[in-house]
Design an enzyme around this catalytic site. Sequence first.
Site, PDB file in Angstrom:
ATOM      1  CG  ASP A  13      -1.635   1.201   1.536  1.00  0.00           C
ATOM      2  OD1 ASP A  13      -1.810   2.001   0.600  1.00  0.00           O
ATOM      3  OD2 ASP A  13      -2.051   1.394   2.701  1.00  0.00           O
ATOM      4  CG  ASN A  15      -2.970   5.336  -1.213  1.00  0.00           C
ATOM      5  OD1 ASN A  15      -2.985   4.208  -0.699  1.00  0.00           O
ATOM      6  ND2 ASN A  15      -3.930   5.748  -2.008  1.00  0.00           N
ATOM      7  CG  ASP A  17      -5.877   3.265   0.438  1.00  0.00           C
ATOM      8  OD1 ASP A  17      -4.978   2.398   0.519  1.00  0.00           O
ATOM      9  OD2 ASP A  17      -6.487   3.512  -0.616  1.00  0.00           O
ATOM     10  CG  ASP A  21      -1.335   1.551  -3.763  1.00  0.00           C
ATOM     11  OD1 ASP A  21      -0.136   1.263  -3.922  1.00  0.00           O
ATOM     12  OD2 ASP A  21      -1.763   2.200  -2.787  1.00  0.00           O
ATOM     13  CG  ASP A 185     -11.555 -15.202 -15.316  1.00  0.00           C
ATOM     14  OD1 ASP A 185     -11.024 -15.930 -14.467  1.00  0.00           O
ATOM     15  OD2 ASP A 185     -12.757 -14.849 -15.257  1.00  0.00           O
ATOM     16  CD  GLU A 230      -9.684 -20.068 -14.505  1.00  0.00           C
ATOM     17  OE1 GLU A 230      -9.958 -20.479 -13.374  1.00  0.00           O
ATOM     18  OE2 GLU A 230     -10.467 -19.389 -15.193  1.00  0.00           O
TER      19      GLU A 230
HETATM   20  C1  ACG Z   1     -12.019 -17.933 -12.524  1.00  0.00           C
HETATM   21  C2  ACG Z   1     -11.284 -16.998 -11.544  1.00  0.00           C
HETATM   22  C3  ACG Z   1     -12.183 -16.740 -10.366  1.00  0.00           C
HETATM   23  C4  ACG Z   1     -13.336 -15.885 -10.824  1.00  0.00           C
HETATM   24  C5  ACG Z   1     -13.904 -16.365 -12.088  1.00  0.00           C
HETATM   25  C6  ACG Z   1     -15.037 -15.607 -12.641  1.00  0.00           C
HETATM   26  C7  ACG Z   1     -13.294 -17.320 -12.891  1.00  0.00           C
HETATM   27  O1  ACG Z   1     -10.063 -17.553 -11.228  1.00  0.00           O
HETATM   28  O2  ACG Z   1     -11.543 -16.102  -9.301  1.00  0.00           O
HETATM   29  O3  ACG Z   1     -14.345 -15.873  -9.785  1.00  0.00           O
HETATM   30  O4  ACG Z   1     -14.479 -14.448 -13.223  1.00  0.00           O
HETATM   31  C8  ACG Z   1     -14.854 -22.548 -12.298  1.00  0.00           C
HETATM   32  C9  ACG Z   1     -14.443 -21.851 -13.571  1.00  0.00           C
HETATM   33  C10 ACG Z   1     -13.173 -21.039 -13.385  1.00  0.00           C
HETATM   34  C11 ACG Z   1     -13.342 -20.090 -12.195  1.00  0.00           C
HETATM   35  C12 ACG Z   1     -13.700 -20.914 -10.967  1.00  0.00           C
HETATM   36  C13 ACG Z   1     -13.960 -20.041  -9.748  1.00  0.00           C
HETATM   37  N1  ACG Z   1     -12.135 -19.304 -11.985  1.00  0.00           N
HETATM   38  O5  ACG Z   1     -14.281 -22.801 -14.598  1.00  0.00           O
HETATM   39  O6  ACG Z   1     -12.962 -20.303 -14.568  1.00  0.00           O
HETATM   40  O7  ACG Z   1     -14.909 -21.633 -11.211  1.00  0.00           O
HETATM   41  C14 ACG Z   1     -14.790 -27.693 -11.235  1.00  0.00           C
HETATM   42  C15 ACG Z   1     -15.279 -27.080 -12.543  1.00  0.00           C
HETATM   43  C16 ACG Z   1     -14.534 -25.796 -12.853  1.00  0.00           C
HETATM   44  C17 ACG Z   1     -14.675 -24.838 -11.683  1.00  0.00           C
HETATM   45  C18 ACG Z   1     -14.134 -25.481 -10.420  1.00  0.00           C
HETATM   46  C19 ACG Z   1     -14.374 -24.565  -9.235  1.00  0.00           C
HETATM   47  O8  ACG Z   1     -15.092 -27.979 -13.609  1.00  0.00           O
HETATM   48  O9  ACG Z   1     -15.074 -25.206 -14.018  1.00  0.00           O
HETATM   49  O10 ACG Z   1     -13.971 -23.609 -11.992  1.00  0.00           O
HETATM   50  O11 ACG Z   1     -14.833 -26.728 -10.185  1.00  0.00           O
HETATM   51  O12 ACG Z   1     -14.127 -25.218  -8.073  1.00  0.00           O
HETATM   52  C20 ACG Z   1     -11.173 -31.580 -10.811  1.00  0.00           C
HETATM   53  C21 ACG Z   1     -12.089 -31.558 -12.030  1.00  0.00           C
HETATM   54  C22 ACG Z   1     -12.507 -30.119 -12.335  1.00  0.00           C
HETATM   55  C23 ACG Z   1     -13.126 -29.482 -11.106  1.00  0.00           C
HETATM   56  C24 ACG Z   1     -12.100 -29.541  -9.980  1.00  0.00           C
HETATM   57  C25 ACG Z   1     -12.609 -28.898  -8.686  1.00  0.00           C
HETATM   58  O13 ACG Z   1      -9.957 -30.993 -11.155  1.00  0.00           O
HETATM   59  O14 ACG Z   1     -11.394 -32.095 -13.144  1.00  0.00           O
HETATM   60  O15 ACG Z   1     -13.454 -30.107 -13.388  1.00  0.00           O
HETATM   61  O16 ACG Z   1     -13.428 -28.108 -11.421  1.00  0.00           O
HETATM   62  O17 ACG Z   1     -11.734 -30.887  -9.709  1.00  0.00           O
HETATM   63  O18 ACG Z   1     -13.735 -29.561  -8.235  1.00  0.00           O
HETATM   64  C26 ACG Z   1     -14.509 -14.647  -9.101  1.00  0.00           C
HETATM   65  C27 ACG Z   1     -14.941 -14.894  -7.664  1.00  0.00           C
HETATM   66  C28 ACG Z   1     -16.325 -15.512  -7.608  1.00  0.00           C
HETATM   67  C29 ACG Z   1     -17.290 -14.590  -8.338  1.00  0.00           C
HETATM   68  C30 ACG Z   1     -16.796 -14.348  -9.758  1.00  0.00           C
HETATM   69  C31 ACG Z   1     -17.636 -13.350 -10.506  1.00  0.00           C
HETATM   70  O19 ACG Z   1     -14.009 -15.740  -7.031  1.00  0.00           O
HETATM   71  O20 ACG Z   1     -16.717 -15.643  -6.261  1.00  0.00           O
HETATM   72  O21 ACG Z   1     -18.542 -15.185  -8.374  1.00  0.00           O
HETATM   73  O22 ACG Z   1     -15.460 -13.852  -9.750  1.00  0.00           O
END
Ligand code: ACG
Length: 480
Positions: A13, A15, A17, A21, A185, A230
Amino acid sequence: MIFYELFVRSFYDSNNDGIGDLKGITMKLDYLKDLGVEGIWLLPIMQSAAFHGYTVIDFYSINPSYGTIDDFKELTKEAHKKGMKIVLDVPINHTSVKCEWFQKAINGNEKYKNYYVWANEKTDLNEKRHWDDSLIWFKYKDKYFYGLFGSSSPDLNFENKELWKEIKNVFKFWIELGVDGFRLDAAKHIFDYDIKNMKFKYQHEKNIEFWKEMTGYIKSLKSDAIIISEIWDSPEIVKKYHGLFDVEFNFPLSYYIKDTIKYHDPKILVNGIEETLKHYINGHVESISGNFFTNHDMERLTSEFNGNSDMSKMSFNILFTLPGYPFIYYGEELGMLGEIIDVNFTEDSQEPMQWYESGFGPGQTEWKGCKYNPPYSKLSVEEQEKNQNSVLNHVKSLIKFRKENRWIENSKIVDLKNDRFIVTYTLKSEYKELKVYHNIKSQKTTIKLEKNKSYKIFGNAKITGNIAQLYGYATLILEK
Ligand code: ACG
């Protein structure tokens, strides 16, 4: 390249707050440089009302809490001077409800109405997300919109080609400001709703077509831009996107590394490397494997091991002796803790970086109380810099080794095997070879060496003649 995932709000940070940043990052570039970081992935910095920044209000702006466009330019300029690249997180799958596009849409503007996905008579308003129980349709004023990531983030409708143009402009804007690349993302979610049948359905072919056009466009503006995707899914799904992006986060490998150490089972790593890494390093896939343990959506590494930092150190031994790009999640280099009960509430794995053991001092961020990393828990930079055996110093020495052996990034893995304690493999390039032994268990074990070889040890080991005693969680690297 060695990457660092950085959450601006929690970093430094400038500044007073309490909120981290951009200027703060510029002030702390030497910390990152000293650690050995070469690329910084900034979690979203655009204007957003959410603490995490993934619900963007304006794609052409900077979150005022983080600074200004000039601060951003200054950061990239200074990072470049120090030989570091800046990669930006762009969450373009959805916007915030506060975004001007959505507000215009909700007020009946035809152009913007077509930017989003609205319910019709076929919609099941109780439809749930496939990986948890979250709803995906939300009411705003008198309309229902599709929002896979919650009630404040309506999904954009990429069936509308106008939007493709708009998103290209977003990429162009940031490239012109000096950014070196993007972390895309939710890359598998661009087309995840079948609007003909009004049902959730991944349409990977369409996603690929979209990303081909976007990556082609980005490269036409900046041929060496680094594009990182991702796609959090099983190897079968990730496979569909192979070769499309420069770097693909290797989610499956992240689980294998953690499970190997958690269950003290060398076989897990051997199988994991076979299954999730070999096709990258054998040249079958053009993308680079982005290797990591955890990110801001996940439980922190040391918490996975109930606070055992020796197990974290062992994880780093593995990370830095594998081909691909290693990614460190900020604070992981200190052994920071943080648990997550629900992926919709990730604050606890994004706590303020502790610069001072007391918890106070210049630049310390305080936007959130530290539930998992309180003062005097020996997880501060101040403390860890002093302590020779700290996770921080361990990571630094691994990065130094990695930089002296940059070829590992593109090396092949041969003779991969395990016994009860140890995983062994050889890293091989055209001219160089290193034999790696990881003791995955907490007990010591003995190995017989071929004579006259120089070696490196990460962890504790004793070598007498051609006998090496590897203590728990130690790695021995032999040079040919
Ligand atoms: C990205 C960012 C995350 C962000 C968003 C939305 C997307 O990193 O911070 O949330 O902008 C899903 C999505 C990812 C997403 C995560 C949070 N990440 O695919 O793009 O959710 C399963 C599903 C995945 C899922 C995952 C979540 O398949 O799709 O990811 O669960 O737990 C094995 C399986 C695999 C499984 C995993 C886990 O590996 O093979 O399929 O994945 O186990 O069980 C942010 C905030 C949120 C807000 C949003 C707007 O964090 O709170 O709502 O922004």
